[in-house]
Structures are given as structure tokens and as C-alpha cells.
Enzyme design. Structure first.
Site, PDB file in Angstrom:
ATOM      1  CB  SER A 152      25.653   1.802  25.958  1.00  0.00           C
ATOM      2  OG  SER A 152      26.307   0.755  25.260  1.00  0.00           O
ATOM      3  CE1 TYR A 166      30.284   4.019  27.486  1.00  0.00           C
ATOM      4  CE2 TYR A 166      29.656   1.756  27.001  1.00  0.00           C
ATOM      5  CZ  TYR A 166      29.609   3.106  26.701  1.00  0.00           C
ATOM      6  OH  TYR A 166      28.870   3.542  25.618  1.00  0.00           O
TER       7      TYR A 166
HETATM    8  N1  LIG Z   1      29.252   5.138  19.185  1.00  0.00           N
HETATM    9  C1  LIG Z   1      28.709   4.052  19.689  1.00  0.00           C
HETATM   10  O1  LIG Z   1      28.787   2.979  19.097  1.00  0.00           O
HETATM   11  C2  LIG Z   1      27.953   4.103  20.994  1.00  0.00           C
HETATM   12  C3  LIG Z   1      27.292   2.941  21.413  1.00  0.00           C
HETATM   13  C4  LIG Z   1      26.570   2.967  22.582  1.00  0.00           C
HETATM   14  C5  LIG Z   1      26.474   4.140  23.314  1.00  0.00           C
HETATM   15  N2  LIG Z   1      27.120   5.257  22.894  1.00  0.00           N
HETATM   16  C6  LIG Z   1      26.985   6.476  23.717  1.00  0.00           C
HETATM   17  O2  LIG Z   1      26.675   7.591  22.894  1.00  0.00           O
HETATM   18  C7  LIG Z   1      27.172   8.783  23.495  1.00  0.00           C
HETATM   19  C8  LIG Z   1      28.016   9.529  22.458  1.00  0.00           C
HETATM   20  O3  LIG Z   1      29.124   8.719  22.113  1.00  0.00           O
HETATM   21  P1  LIG Z   1      29.941   8.838  20.757  1.00  0.00           P
HETATM   22  O4  LIG Z   1      30.208   7.471  20.316  1.00  0.00           O
HETATM   23  O5  LIG Z   1      29.291   9.794  19.841  1.00  0.00           O
HETATM   24  O6  LIG Z   1      31.310   9.414  21.364  1.00  0.00           O
HETATM   25  P2  LIG Z   1      32.327  10.534  20.896  1.00  0.00           P
HETATM   26  O7  LIG Z   1      32.463  10.536  19.419  1.00  0.00           O
HETATM   27  O8  LIG Z   1      33.515  10.337  21.749  1.00  0.00           O
HETATM   28  O9  LIG Z   1      31.592  11.891  21.286  1.00  0.00           O
HETATM   29  C9  LIG Z   1      31.484  12.310  22.621  1.00  0.00           C
HETATM   30  C10 LIG Z   1      30.978  13.723  22.658  1.00  0.00           C
HETATM   31  O10 LIG Z   1      30.911  14.132  24.029  1.00  0.00           O
HETATM   32  C11 LIG Z   1      31.749  15.267  24.229  1.00  0.00           C
HETATM   33  N3  LIG Z   1      32.309  15.210  25.588  1.00  0.00           N
HETATM   34  C12 LIG Z   1      33.140  14.250  26.086  1.00  0.00           C
HETATM   35  N4  LIG Z   1      33.470  14.535  27.345  1.00  0.00           N
HETATM   36  C13 LIG Z   1      32.843  15.690  27.663  1.00  0.00           C
HETATM   37  C14 LIG Z   1      32.795  16.498  28.826  1.00  0.00           C
HETATM   38  N5  LIG Z   1      33.487  16.197  29.929  1.00  0.00           N
HETATM   39  N6  LIG Z   1      32.051  17.623  28.796  1.00  0.00           N
HETATM   40  C15 LIG Z   1      31.355  17.976  27.675  1.00  0.00           C
HETATM   41  N7  LIG Z   1      31.349  17.245  26.563  1.00  0.00           N
HETATM   42  C16 LIG Z   1      32.085  16.126  26.551  1.00  0.00           C
HETATM   43  C17 LIG Z   1      32.811  15.184  23.112  1.00  0.00           C
HETATM   44  O11 LIG Z   1      33.432  16.409  22.808  1.00  0.00           O
HETATM   45  P3  LIG Z   1      34.862  16.823  23.510  1.00  0.00           P
HETATM   46  O12 LIG Z   1      35.777  15.644  23.382  1.00  0.00           O
HETATM   47  O13 LIG Z   1      35.308  18.047  22.775  1.00  0.00           O
HETATM   48  O14 LIG Z   1      34.507  17.123  24.934  1.00  0.00           O
HETATM   49  C18 LIG Z   1      31.905  14.715  21.975  1.00  0.00           C
HETATM   50  O15 LIG Z   1      31.150  15.787  21.454  1.00  0.00           O
HETATM   51  C19 LIG Z   1      27.963   8.335  24.730  1.00  0.00           C
HETATM   52  O16 LIG Z   1      27.168   8.483  25.883  1.00  0.00           O
HETATM   53  C20 LIG Z   1      28.245   6.873  24.456  1.00  0.00           C
HETATM   54  O17 LIG Z   1      28.427   6.144  25.629  1.00  0.00           O
HETATM   55  C21 LIG Z   1      27.876   5.268  21.757  1.00  0.00           C
END
Ligand SMILES: NC(=O)c1ccc[n+]([C@@H]2O[C@H](COP(=O)([O-])OP(=O)(O)OC[C@H]3O[C@@H](n4cnc5c(N)ncnc54)[C@H](OP(=O)(O)O)[C@@H]3O)[C@@H](O)[C@H]2O)c1
Length: 268
Positions: A152, A166
Site C-alpha cells: 500500500s 496497517y
Molecule cells: N482498496 C484500496 O484502496 C487499497 C489501497 C492500498 C492497498 N490495498 C490492499 O489491497 C489488498 C486488497 O484490499 P481490498 O481493498 O480489495 O480489500 P477487501 O475488499 O476487504 O478484500 C479483501 C479480500 O481478502 C479476503 N480476506 C480477508 N481476510 C482474509 C483471511 N483471513 N483469509 C483469507 N482471505 C481473507 C476477503 O474475503 P473474506 O472477507 O471473505 O475473507 C477479500 O476477498 C489488501 O492487502 C489491502 O491492504 C487496498
């Protein structure tokens, strides 16, 4: 010479947290470039299976749901065993599943530290280790295997939100990417990372629900799209990204590297 530079024809990939958000964008991108199989994981089986079905119907390859909680060593081992049972070779591992936690400094709980550090930092290390055999089996000098860590921009610059674990987990993941790259490049396994800026997701509700407001703080003037995220992941996963080793690429519309930081005359 440049034919198929971004192709993923026939490759087998695992995208953790692929049921929604950024992981789903990446899984869809891989399938669109010809990946044969993309395994996706999540804790919730229903949404994981629904996404696998949706992406399989939309693209040529096969998207397969493996709903497993990978926040524990037992879950990591279970996922690795499922992959190894099915696939002798794994071309691409995307360590994307992540969690966030925000609380005032004086109220910050140990549970908010452990949950985030375990899933965001410990799991990418131990899952890669558990899948080292099929990654090494897929890897050659001509066609290296790939590990792509989703970090991130919060691991590069200081987000004013009080997300201590985080921020630390993501800064740690960026450096872990370098350290693992040193080791694994010897086996033709290329480790790199993406540092996303704001993308619509359940985690980033601000980008999802208030995109116009968030966009004002992005030099590009908008939040990230599926194409922005898939494009970066396809680049790193394909032949095009073979020489990008240990690096973290911000995909953030300029927040990190094209941002004046403060208004006015600056610091001097
Ligand atoms: N969106 C942004 O703006 C942003 C920015 C910077 C970095 N990121 C990074 O991108 C990545 C994805 O984030 P996102 O924004 O797409 O988040 P999200 O919509 O919350 O998706 C998270 C995914 O991970 C799964 N997950 C969560 N806990 C888990 C566990 N214990 N075991 C297996 N699967 C698990 C969730 O499914 P379940 O809930 O069903 O487990 C979901 O598929 C993360 O590493 C986040 O830090 C996101």
C-alpha cells in the site's frame, strides 16, 4: 520479439483475497490475458464461489474458489496443500488478502495489531514459503515464476489516519519483498510488489462511497479503476515484468511521487 509480451497464456495463478476488491480485479485481469487457471481464496465461501463462477463465465480460463482463512499457520498449510494436490507447478502467487484497523493511539488494542500484522505481513511470507516447491517447479531463466505482494502507499508515505499496524505491516511488506527477492531470484522466482492508492473496495469505503471527495486529493484527479490494477499486475506477472525484481510499484495516480505535499511556498 514483442509478441505476447503481456500474455499469460496457459499460466496457473493463485490470488489470495480474490473474491472481491483488488484481488478480484487482478484475477479478472489474469484470465483476460489467457491464464489457464486462477485460484482465488477468501474466508467466506459463498462470495468466493460466486466470483469464481462469474469470472469463469466471463473469460476463457477457469477461476477456482478455495475458501480458506489464511490468517493462521494452519490455514496457510491447508491452502498450500490444496494447491499442491492440484498443481505440480504454480506460475504466479499474488499475496493480496489484507485487513486494516484504525483506532486512536491511546485506545489501540493488541488484537488490532496482531490481526493486521499476521494477515498482511506474516501470511505472505509463510504462504510463499509453503508454496515454494510448485513456484520453483514452474520457474526457469526463460520464464521465471512470480510472487506479487500487494502492499500500500501507506507503507511509503504517512497516512494521517491512525492505522498504526496497517502502516507498519505495509512498510514491512515492502522491505520483505526486497529480502525475499534476494533469496528467490536465485531460483528464478521473481518477487515484486504493488502499492495501490485508492481503489473502490469494502476496505476502502471512502473510495467506494465518496469517490469524488477522495479524487480531489489524487494528482490524477480520480480513484483507481479495475484496468489500473489489472494492468500493473499483468505487467509484473507476464514476460514484460521479468526484469522488475524486488521493486514496489506505486499505482496511485501520483499520490506518492507526484504530490507537492504541502500548499504554498514549500519548505525551501
Ligand atoms: N482498496 C484500496 O484502496 C487499497 C489501497 C492500498 C492497498 N490495498 C490492499 O489491497 C489488498 C486488497 O484490499 P481490498 O481493498 O480489495 O480489500 P477487501 O475488499 O476487504 O478484500 C479483501 C479480500 O481478502 C479476503 N480476506 C480477508 N481476510 C482474509 C483471511 N483471513 N483469509 C483469507 N482471505 C481473507 C476477503 O474475503 P473474506 O472477507 O471473505 O475473507 C477479500 O476477498 C489488501 O492487502 C489491502 O491492504 C487496498
Amino acid at each position: 520479439m514483442f509478441k505476447d509480451l503481456f500474455s499469460l497464456q496457459g499460466r496457473v495463478a493463485l490470488v489470495t483475497g480474490g473474491s472481491r476488491g483488488i484481488g478480484k480485479m487482478i484475477a479478472a485481469g489474469f484470465l483476460s490475458q489467457g491464464a489457464a487457471k486462477v485460484y482465488i481464496t477468501a474466508r467466506k465461501a459463498g462470495p468466493c464461489e460466486a466470483t469464481a463462477k462469474e469470472l469463469t463465465a466471463k473469460y476463457g480460463g477457469e477461476c477456482i474458489a478455495l475458501p480458506i482463512d489464511i490468517s493462521t499457520m494452519a490455514g496457510i498449510e491447508m491452502l498450500a496443500a490444496e494447491i499442491k494436490k492440484r498443481e505440480p507447478k504454480l506460475d504466479i502467487l499474488v499475496n493480496n488478502a489484507g485487513a486494516a484497523w484504525g483506532a486512536d493511539f491511546d485506545e489501540f488494542r493488541e488484537s488490532g495489531w496482531d490481526k493486521v500484522m499476521n494477515l498482511n505481513l506474516k501470511t505472505p511470507f509463510f504462504l510463499t514459503k509453503a508454496l515454494a516447491a510448485p513456484l520453483r517447479a514452474a520457474a526457469s531463466a526463460e520464464k521465471p515464476a512470480k510472487v506479487i505482494n500487494i502492499a500500500s502507499i501507506d507503507g511509503i508515505f504517512v497516512n494521517p489516519m491512525e492505522t498504526y499496524s496497517y502502516a507498519a505491516s505495509k512498510a514491512g511488506l515492502i522491505h520483505l519483498t526486497r529480502r525475499m527477492a534476494v533469496k528467490l531470484i536465485g531460483d528464478h522466482v521473481v518477487v515484486s510488489a504493488i502499492a495501490p492508492g485508492p481503489f473502490k473496495s469494502d476496505m476502502n469505503k471512502a473510495a467506494r462511497d465518496n469517490a469524488d471527495e477522495v479524487s480531489k486529493r489524487v494528482p490524477s484527479g480520480r480513484i483507481g479503476t479495475d484496468e489500473d490494477m489489472a494492468g500493473a499486475a499483468i505487467y509484473l506477472a507476464s514476460r514484460a515484468g521479468d526484469y522488475v525484481v524486488g521493486a514496489t510499484i506505486p499505482v496511485d495516480g501520483g499520490i506518492v511521487y507526484a504530490n507537492p505535499g504541502i500548499k504554498g511556498d514549500g519548505w525551501g
